[in-house]
Motif scaffolding. Sequence first.
Motif, PDB file in Angstrom:
ATOM      1  N   PRO A 156       0.382  -1.622  -0.150  1.00 47.51           N
ATOM      2  CA  PRO A 156      -0.457  -0.152   0.223  1.00 47.51           C
ATOM      3  C   PRO A 156       0.406   1.310   0.491  1.00 47.51           C
ATOM      4  O   PRO A 156       0.492   2.523  -0.578  1.00 47.51           O
ATOM      5  CB  PRO A 156      -0.468   0.195   1.275  1.00 47.51           C
ATOM      6  CG  PRO A 156      -0.649  -1.121   1.704  1.00 47.51           C
ATOM      7  CD  PRO A 156       0.724  -1.797   0.796  1.00 47.51           C
ATOM      8  N   PHE A 157       2.190   1.307   0.690  1.00 49.00           N
ATOM      9  CA  PHE A 157       2.905   2.739   0.420  1.00 49.00           C
ATOM     10  C   PHE A 157       3.054   3.158  -1.016  1.00 49.00           C
ATOM     11  O   PHE A 157       3.520   4.048  -1.363  1.00 49.00           O
ATOM     12  CB  PHE A 157       3.709   2.218   1.608  1.00 49.00           C
ATOM     13  CG  PHE A 157       3.953   1.929   3.053  1.00 49.00           C
ATOM     14  CD1 PHE A 157       2.493   2.260   3.266  1.00 49.00           C
ATOM     15  CD2 PHE A 157       4.354   0.844   3.871  1.00 49.00           C
ATOM     16  CE1 PHE A 157       2.272   2.245   4.847  1.00 49.00           C
ATOM     17  CE2 PHE A 157       3.688   0.596   4.823  1.00 49.00           C
ATOM     18  CZ  PHE A 157       2.922   1.491   5.726  1.00 49.00           C
ATOM     19  N   GLN A 171       9.070   2.125   9.409  1.00 44.88           N
ATOM     20  CA  GLN A 171       7.903   1.598   8.129  1.00 44.88           C
ATOM     21  C   GLN A 171       8.319   2.409   7.410  1.00 44.88           C
ATOM     22  O   GLN A 171       8.799   1.278   6.477  1.00 44.88           O
ATOM     23  CB  GLN A 171       6.502   2.166   8.625  1.00 44.88           C
ATOM     24  CG  GLN A 171       5.635   0.902   9.252  1.00 44.88           C
ATOM     25  CD  GLN A 171       4.000   1.134   9.122  1.00 44.88           C
ATOM     26  OE1 GLN A 171       3.505   2.730   8.869  1.00 44.88           O
ATOM     27  NE2 GLN A 171       3.150   0.767  10.091  1.00 44.88           N
ATOM     28  N   LEU A 172       8.708   3.390   6.959  1.00 42.31           N
ATOM     29  CA  LEU A 172       9.549   4.166   5.832  1.00 42.31           C
ATOM     30  C   LEU A 172      10.715   3.150   5.372  1.00 42.31           C
ATOM     31  O   LEU A 172      10.667   3.160   4.102  1.00 42.31           O
ATOM     32  CB  LEU A 172       9.774   5.630   5.450  1.00 42.31           C
ATOM     33  CG  LEU A 172      10.490   6.037   4.437  1.00 42.31           C
ATOM     34  CD1 LEU A 172       9.271   6.335   3.630  1.00 42.31           C
ATOM     35  CD2 LEU A 172      10.405   7.739   4.973  1.00 42.31           C
ATOM     36  N   MET A 173      11.754   2.916   6.245  1.00 36.40           N
ATOM     37  CA  MET A 173      13.026   2.042   6.195  1.00 36.40           C
ATOM     38  C   MET A 173      12.775   1.165   5.475  1.00 36.40           C
ATOM     39  O   MET A 173      13.222   1.011   4.665  1.00 36.40           O
ATOM     40  CB  MET A 173      13.655   2.335   7.634  1.00 36.40           C
ATOM     41  CG  MET A 173      15.261   2.097   6.907  1.00 36.40           C
ATOM     42  SD  MET A 173      15.148   0.266   7.319  1.00 36.40           S
ATOM     43  CE  MET A 173      16.211   0.621   5.966  1.00 36.40           C
ATOM     44  N   ARG A 174      11.648   0.127   6.015  1.00 35.53           N
ATOM     45  CA  ARG A 174      11.473  -0.843   5.506  1.00 35.53           C
ATOM     46  C   ARG A 174      10.522  -1.196   4.213  1.00 35.53           C
ATOM     47  O   ARG A 174      11.176  -1.882   3.333  1.00 35.53           O
ATOM     48  CB  ARG A 174      10.286  -1.736   6.887  1.00 35.53           C
ATOM     49  CG  ARG A 174      10.651  -2.085   8.028  1.00 35.53           C
ATOM     50  CD  ARG A 174       9.575  -3.000   8.886  1.00 35.53           C
ATOM     51  NE  ARG A 174      10.009  -4.181   8.520  1.00 35.53           N
ATOM     52  CZ  ARG A 174      10.856  -4.837   9.346  1.00 35.53           C
ATOM     53  NH1 ARG A 174      10.955  -4.224   9.919  1.00 35.53           N
ATOM     54  NH2 ARG A 174      11.302  -6.190   8.869  1.00 35.53           N
ATOM     55  N   SER A 175       9.928  -0.114   4.015  1.00 28.04           N
ATOM     56  CA  SER A 175       9.638   0.453   2.624  1.00 28.04           C
ATOM     57  C   SER A 175      10.402   0.625   1.649  1.00 28.04           C
ATOM     58  O   SER A 175       9.799  -0.124   0.193  1.00 28.04           O
ATOM     59  CB  SER A 175       8.016   1.391   3.056  1.00 28.04           C
ATOM     60  OG  SER A 175       8.488   2.383   2.836  1.00 28.04           O
ATOM     61  N   TYR A 231      10.096  11.154   5.548  1.00 28.82           N
ATOM     62  CA  TYR A 231      10.828  11.624   4.653  1.00 28.82           C
ATOM     63  C   TYR A 231      12.478  10.673   5.079  1.00 28.82           C
ATOM     64  O   TYR A 231      12.617  10.637   6.578  1.00 28.82           O
ATOM     65  CB  TYR A 231      11.188  12.660   3.782  1.00 28.82           C
ATOM     66  CG  TYR A 231      10.023  13.339   3.490  1.00 28.82           C
ATOM     67  CD1 TYR A 231       9.964  12.504   2.113  1.00 28.82           C
ATOM     68  CD2 TYR A 231       9.298  13.992   4.063  1.00 28.82           C
ATOM     69  CE1 TYR A 231       8.038  13.581   1.041  1.00 28.82           C
ATOM     70  CE2 TYR A 231       7.957  14.328   3.672  1.00 28.82           C
ATOM     71  CZ  TYR A 231       7.382  13.935   1.723  1.00 28.82           C
ATOM     72  OH  TYR A 231       6.647  14.376   0.977  1.00 28.82           O
ATOM     73  N   PHE A 232      13.459  10.009   4.224  1.00 28.31           N
ATOM     74  CA  PHE A 232      14.279  10.003   4.149  1.00 28.31           C
ATOM     75  C   PHE A 232      15.439  10.588   4.030  1.00 28.31           C
ATOM     76  O   PHE A 232      15.228  11.402   3.143  1.00 28.31           O
ATOM     77  CB  PHE A 232      14.843   8.896   3.715  1.00 28.31           C
ATOM     78  CG  PHE A 232      16.311   8.671   3.499  1.00 28.31           C
ATOM     79  CD1 PHE A 232      17.287   8.061   4.586  1.00 28.31           C
ATOM     80  CD2 PHE A 232      16.872   8.101   2.219  1.00 28.31           C
ATOM     81  CE1 PHE A 232      18.686   7.924   4.358  1.00 28.31           C
ATOM     82  CE2 PHE A 232      18.296   8.278   2.475  1.00 28.31           C
ATOM     83  CZ  PHE A 232      19.129   7.974   3.481  1.00 28.31           C
ATOM     84  N   VAL A 233      16.382  11.566   4.810  1.00 23.11           N
ATOM     85  CA  VAL A 233      17.219  12.453   4.490  1.00 23.11           C
ATOM     86  C   VAL A 233      18.559  11.812   4.274  1.00 23.11           C
ATOM     87  O   VAL A 233      19.266  11.235   5.153  1.00 23.11           O
ATOM     88  CB  VAL A 233      17.967  13.574   5.890  1.00 23.11           C
ATOM     89  CG1 VAL A 233      18.239  14.145   5.284  1.00 23.11           C
ATOM     90  CG2 VAL A 233      16.238  14.007   6.631  1.00 23.11           C
TER      91      VAL A 233
END
Length: 156
Positions: A19-20, A32-36, A125-127
């Motif tokens: 879904p991401f 969660q963002l890191m995993r995705s 967001y990733f920096v």
Amino acid sequence: MTSLCPCQSGLDYQNCCQPFHLGERLPESATQLMRSRYAAYVLKQIDYVINSTVPSQQKLLDANLLQEWADSTQWLGLQILRAQTLDKTHSAVEFKAFFAGKAGENNKQAHHELSLFVQIDQRWYFVDPTVPLPTMKQPCVCGSGKKFKYCCGAYL
Ligand SMILES: [Zn+2]
Ligand SMILES: [Zn+2]
């Protein structure tokens, strides 16, 4: 037809990072963002890798290079070591991403990283520390309006 998510959560892809990747949902945490993002590398979804990076840095990323890297890397797994809340809008995630060594070398290599994530308008967001960054006195990459050194720069 279901398959396990490449992020190694143990969940089906459709109930985890899909879904991401499809833009149907947003990750609720830096982890969660890191995993995705890891799952996106595995699935060679470079658009997602770029779109989940701080907006002001996206134009500094080389999509072709990222694609080449994803195409030539055989990912073997992800291990989240630690997730740390730094302040209201910053979190750090320490992880190891495993990948196969060069052809002929039958070994498992680990990419060990402490990544910084920032929340902008409720979205994580990733920096990216590998692209050219502002000087410490310039405005921060995340658009907070603070000087870089008092914002994301303090954690890089
Ligand atoms: Zn996942
Ligand atoms: Zn910032």
